[in-house]
Design a protein around this motif. Structure first.
Motif, PDB file in Angstrom:
ATOM      1  N   THR A 317     -83.520  50.028  36.601  1.00  0.00           N
ATOM      2  CA  THR A 317     -83.257  48.524  36.216  1.00  0.00           C
ATOM      3  C   THR A 317     -82.203  47.708  36.757  1.00  0.00           C
ATOM      4  O   THR A 317     -82.340  46.668  36.474  1.00  0.00           O
ATOM      5  CB  THR A 317     -83.243  48.445  34.609  1.00  0.00           C
ATOM      6  N   PHE A 318     -81.346  48.292  37.469  1.00  0.00           N
ATOM      7  CA  PHE A 318     -80.327  47.866  38.068  1.00  0.00           C
ATOM      8  C   PHE A 318     -80.550  47.326  39.601  1.00  0.00           C
ATOM      9  O   PHE A 318     -81.216  47.959  40.280  1.00  0.00           O
ATOM     10  CB  PHE A 318     -78.914  48.487  37.905  1.00  0.00           C
ATOM     11  N   ASP A 319     -79.772  46.256  39.987  1.00  0.00           N
ATOM     12  CA  ASP A 319     -80.060  45.749  41.389  1.00  0.00           C
ATOM     13  C   ASP A 319     -78.970  46.378  42.055  1.00  0.00           C
ATOM     14  O   ASP A 319     -78.888  46.494  43.395  1.00  0.00           O
ATOM     15  CB  ASP A 319     -79.785  44.227  41.261  1.00  0.00           C
ATOM     16  N   SER A 320     -78.042  47.176  41.515  1.00  0.00           N
ATOM     17  CA  SER A 320     -77.146  47.840  42.581  1.00  0.00           C
ATOM     18  C   SER A 320     -76.514  48.938  41.931  1.00  0.00           C
ATOM     19  O   SER A 320     -76.393  48.920  40.556  1.00  0.00           O
ATOM     20  CB  SER A 320     -75.791  46.978  42.938  1.00  0.00           C
ATOM     21  N   ALA A 322     -73.349  49.785  41.497  1.00  0.00           N
ATOM     22  CA  ALA A 322     -72.139  49.172  40.856  1.00  0.00           C
ATOM     23  C   ALA A 322     -72.464  48.759  39.657  1.00  0.00           C
ATOM     24  O   ALA A 322     -71.773  49.034  38.699  1.00  0.00           O
ATOM     25  CB  ALA A 322     -71.479  48.185  41.889  1.00  0.00           C
ATOM     26  N   GLN A 323     -73.526  48.008  39.485  1.00  0.00           N
ATOM     27  CA  GLN A 323     -73.955  47.703  38.076  1.00  0.00           C
ATOM     28  C   GLN A 323     -74.348  48.780  37.157  1.00  0.00           C
ATOM     29  O   GLN A 323     -74.001  48.803  36.222  1.00  0.00           O
ATOM     30  CB  GLN A 323     -75.078  46.493  38.253  1.00  0.00           C
ATOM     31  N   TYR A 324     -74.801  49.551  37.566  1.00  0.00           N
ATOM     32  CA  TYR A 324     -75.438  50.877  37.231  1.00  0.00           C
ATOM     33  C   TYR A 324     -74.266  51.565  36.619  1.00  0.00           C
ATOM     34  O   TYR A 324     -74.012  51.964  35.458  1.00  0.00           O
ATOM     35  CB  TYR A 324     -76.286  51.680  38.068  1.00  0.00           C
ATOM     36  N   HIS A 325     -73.194  51.809  37.672  1.00  0.00           N
ATOM     37  CA  HIS A 325     -71.962  52.554  37.218  1.00  0.00           C
ATOM     38  C   HIS A 325     -71.039  51.887  36.105  1.00  0.00           C
ATOM     39  O   HIS A 325     -70.390  52.560  35.223  1.00  0.00           O
ATOM     40  CB  HIS A 325     -71.305  52.868  38.400  1.00  0.00           C
ATOM     41  N   GLN A 326     -71.250  50.527  36.238  1.00  0.00           N
ATOM     42  CA  GLN A 326     -70.165  49.743  35.235  1.00  0.00           C
ATOM     43  C   GLN A 326     -70.859  49.535  33.853  1.00  0.00           C
ATOM     44  O   GLN A 326     -70.044  49.188  32.815  1.00  0.00           O
ATOM     45  CB  GLN A 326     -69.691  48.364  35.795  1.00  0.00           C
ATOM     46  N   THR A 341     -63.092  57.323  27.423  1.00  0.00           N
ATOM     47  CA  THR A 341     -64.388  57.717  27.467  1.00  0.00           C
ATOM     48  C   THR A 341     -65.014  57.631  28.825  1.00  0.00           C
ATOM     49  O   THR A 341     -64.909  56.548  29.521  1.00  0.00           O
ATOM     50  CB  THR A 341     -65.450  57.336  26.407  1.00  0.00           C
ATOM     51  N   LEU A 342     -65.304  58.692  29.409  1.00  0.00           N
ATOM     52  CA  LEU A 342     -65.824  58.568  31.003  1.00  0.00           C
ATOM     53  C   LEU A 342     -67.322  59.315  31.074  1.00  0.00           C
ATOM     54  O   LEU A 342     -67.397  60.420  30.298  1.00  0.00           O
ATOM     55  CB  LEU A 342     -65.014  59.065  31.957  1.00  0.00           C
ATOM     56  N   VAL A 343     -68.182  59.049  31.693  1.00  0.00           N
ATOM     57  CA  VAL A 343     -69.355  59.919  31.925  1.00  0.00           C
ATOM     58  C   VAL A 343     -69.459  60.349  33.465  1.00  0.00           C
ATOM     59  O   VAL A 343     -69.068  59.716  34.418  1.00  0.00           O
ATOM     60  CB  VAL A 343     -70.498  58.777  31.989  1.00  0.00           C
ATOM     61  N   SER A 344     -69.556  61.563  33.676  1.00  0.00           N
ATOM     62  CA  SER A 344     -69.767  62.227  34.985  1.00  0.00           C
ATOM     63  C   SER A 344     -71.095  61.897  35.913  1.00  0.00           C
ATOM     64  O   SER A 344     -71.906  61.571  34.987  1.00  0.00           O
ATOM     65  CB  SER A 344     -69.407  63.826  34.829  1.00  0.00           C
ATOM     66  N   THR A 345     -70.802  62.115  37.004  1.00  0.00           N
ATOM     67  CA  THR A 345     -71.977  61.842  37.908  1.00  0.00           C
ATOM     68  C   THR A 345     -72.180  63.150  38.825  1.00  0.00           C
ATOM     69  O   THR A 345     -70.885  63.967  38.974  1.00  0.00           O
ATOM     70  CB  THR A 345     -71.979  60.718  38.729  1.00  0.00           C
ATOM     71  N   ASP A 346     -73.134  63.208  39.066  1.00  0.00           N
ATOM     72  CA  ASP A 346     -73.349  64.315  40.321  1.00  0.00           C
ATOM     73  C   ASP A 346     -72.806  63.908  41.607  1.00  0.00           C
ATOM     74  O   ASP A 346     -72.391  62.507  41.513  1.00  0.00           O
ATOM     75  CB  ASP A 346     -74.597  64.870  40.381  1.00  0.00           C
ATOM     76  N   GLN A 347     -72.627  64.482  42.519  1.00  0.00           N
ATOM     77  CA  GLN A 347     -72.021  64.015  43.890  1.00  0.00           C
ATOM     78  C   GLN A 347     -72.870  62.802  44.542  1.00  0.00           C
ATOM     79  O   GLN A 347     -72.278  62.215  45.612  1.00  0.00           O
ATOM     80  CB  GLN A 347     -71.747  65.170  45.050  1.00  0.00           C
ATOM     81  N   TYR A 348     -74.178  62.605  44.126  1.00  0.00           N
ATOM     82  CA  TYR A 348     -74.820  61.761  44.681  1.00  0.00           C
ATOM     83  C   TYR A 348     -75.054  60.413  43.789  1.00  0.00           C
ATOM     84  O   TYR A 348     -75.482  59.271  44.078  1.00  0.00           O
ATOM     85  CB  TYR A 348     -76.272  62.033  44.510  1.00  0.00           C
ATOM     86  N   GLY A 349     -73.862  60.013  42.822  1.00  0.00           N
ATOM     87  CA  GLY A 349     -73.659  59.066  42.155  1.00  0.00           C
ATOM     88  C   GLY A 349     -74.621  58.953  40.807  1.00  0.00           C
ATOM     89  O   GLY A 349     -74.383  57.862  40.281  1.00  0.00           O
TER      90      GLY A 349
END
Length: 471
Positions: A317-320, A322-326, A341-349
């Motif tokens: 649903t995001f355009d980028s 960066a928007q998804y991560h924020q 609080t932080l959420v982990s990602t895999d190495q692919y983001g």
């Protein structure tokens, strides 16, 4: 003739028995075992800021009970790069590297620390400078709770004593925070833990993700009745006709996608999401690579990949990127004062919202308060009452379980099983619970590092708190 039949039967049974005893997944189990140690050690050191002695005594105590073997003694810690490498006698090494705003990212066996700068990171806004002196819940300054009687305080202290001293050594409570009518009524931590200690939420992250999905749904950017709209693997000759397009967002959130189970039946630490959690595989690639074996919405099966499928749909649903991560911090965490609080990602983001979130007991209490407040926070409706009701209404496919699951929330069974539950909880491995009882304006957060059989009962804790509240 009879002898031939007997011999054939003997050979069949013998070969079948030998086949049943051989575990072709053993190499993957060994790799995952190393990855568990690498990720827990890395996050323990660099996310939770705990000592290696604490990690060995608590975080890693989980490993022998789960794998039947002790943690590897071949441990390399690189404090400069903030990485951990764990090896076995066969020469296999799994590494994890801390990344700002994410926590520790696990690598594939063929990767080493040289890839650190290629891994994702997320720039999170720091807590306000006056956070320590800002009144709770937007800051950490708390007033002493006014108990209605000395008896009530004694009863609540007794509940905490029970939570920290349960009958089995396999239950290891780290923290207990009880919030009543918006105020911290009780707060207690184990030795070596404090209000700033971030630990892994495990599947409690699923309920947080459901809230983020709810924000998108309230904005009409997603819908529970819509297809996940993903590119499935393997791709069919005619992708538009893929039956997996029938799976809706609601099916995934309610653990009833109908896809072939991969984490169930003792396989979680052999394939499936285990390879993404602990061995550097893509969480997205694994999630879409399952076949449909049941009609969506008809069979309840607890699968990490169902949450990850919903997360992929959310990402689209995001355009980028960066928007998804924020989005999690901008639209939820920071608004609630959840700056730890932080959420982990895999190495692919890709966010691993099925399990890998690190936070404090206080931040989870803030999260629970949002649900006590009907989704409203200081005048802003962050999630709608309609979404809250959907999340806590039993999933139809959970009927076989007694209607104890909604949409990424565990339920204390609703009246007649046809409406929102009066009490509900997150449920994360090793004893992570955020129990919410709106009609009592009550949030109970219990964090743990349980191991072995575990089995901490959040409803027993809730009953004890309710009893003490009435004193």
């Amino acid at each position: 003739m009879k002898r031939t039949t007997f011999l054939a039967s003997f050979l069949f049974l013998h070969l079948h028995s030998a086949h049943a005893q051989y575990d072709v997944f053993e190499p993957q189990r060994e790799m995952i075992h190393l990855g568990v140690q690498a990720v827990l050690t890395c996050n323990g050191l660099f996310t939770s800021n705990r000592t290696i002695e604490q990690i060995n005594a608590q975080e890693l105590k989980y490993i022998p009970g789960k794998f039947g073997i002790e943690p590897s003694k071949s441990v390399h810690i690189d404090k400069d790069i903030r990485g951990v490498a764990i090896s076995n006698e066969s020469g296999v090494t799994i590494r994890a590297i801390f990344r700002d705003g994410i926590g520790c990212v696990v690598l594939r066996p063929d990767q080493d620390f040289s890839v650190a700068d290629t891994l994702p990171r997320i720039d999170l806004a720091p807590a306000p400078k006056d956070y320590a002196t800002t009144p709770w819940p937007m800051g950490d300054a708390t007033a002493e709770y006014q108990f209605k009687s000395a008896t009530q305080k004694q009863a609540m202290d007794a509940v905490a004593d029970w939570a920290f001293n349960t009958p089995t050594d396999e239950q290891d409570t780290l923290s207990l925070v009880i919030v009543h009518r918006g105020n911290i009524m009780l707060e207690r931590y184990a030795e070596g833990v404090n209000r700033d200690t971030k630990t892994r939420t495990w599947s409690t992250a699923k309920s947080v993700f459901a809230t983020l999905a709810g924000i998108k749904i309230d904005r009409k950017e997603m819908a529970v009745t819509s297809s996940l709209n993903l590119e499935w693997s393997p791709q069919l000759a005619n992708p538009e006709a893929d039956p997996r397009h029938k799976i809706t967002l609601g099916n995934a959130l309610q653990m009833s996608s109908g896809l072939y189970p991969v984490d169930s039946f003792n396989m979680e630490y052999a394939n499936g999401s285990g390879l993404a959690y602990w061995a550097g595989e893509s969480s997205a690639a694994g999630a879409v690579n399952r076949g449909l074996v049941r009609e969506p919405g008809t069979f309840w099966d607890y699968e990490n990949y169902d949450t990850l499928l919903a997360t992929m749909s959310f990402k689209n649903t995001f355009d980028s990127v960066a928007q998804y991560h924020q989005f999690p911090s901008r639209e939820l965490f920071n608004k609630l004062g959840m700056y730890n609080t932080l959420v982990s990602t895999d190495q692919y983001g890709d966010f691993i919202f099925s399990s890998q979130m690190y936070t404090t007991a206080r931040d989870l209490a803030r999260f629970g308060m949002l649900y006590v407040n009907g989704g409203k926070w200081f005048g802003e409706q962050i999630i709608s009452p309609q979404w809250l009701a959907y999340s806590t209404t039993p999933a139809p496919a959970s009927a076989t379980r007694g209607y104890d699951y909604g949409a990424q929330w565990w339920l204390r069974k609703a009246d007649k099983n046809n409406g929102p539950a009066k009490a509900f909880t997150t449920r994360g491995n090793r004893g992570q619970f955020v129990v919410v009882i709106p009609e009592k304006e009550l949030v109970i957060v219990r964090r743990g590092l349980d191991y072995g059989k575990q089995g901490f009962n959040p409803w027993e804790l809730a009953d004890k708190v309710l009893e003490a509240l009435d004193k």
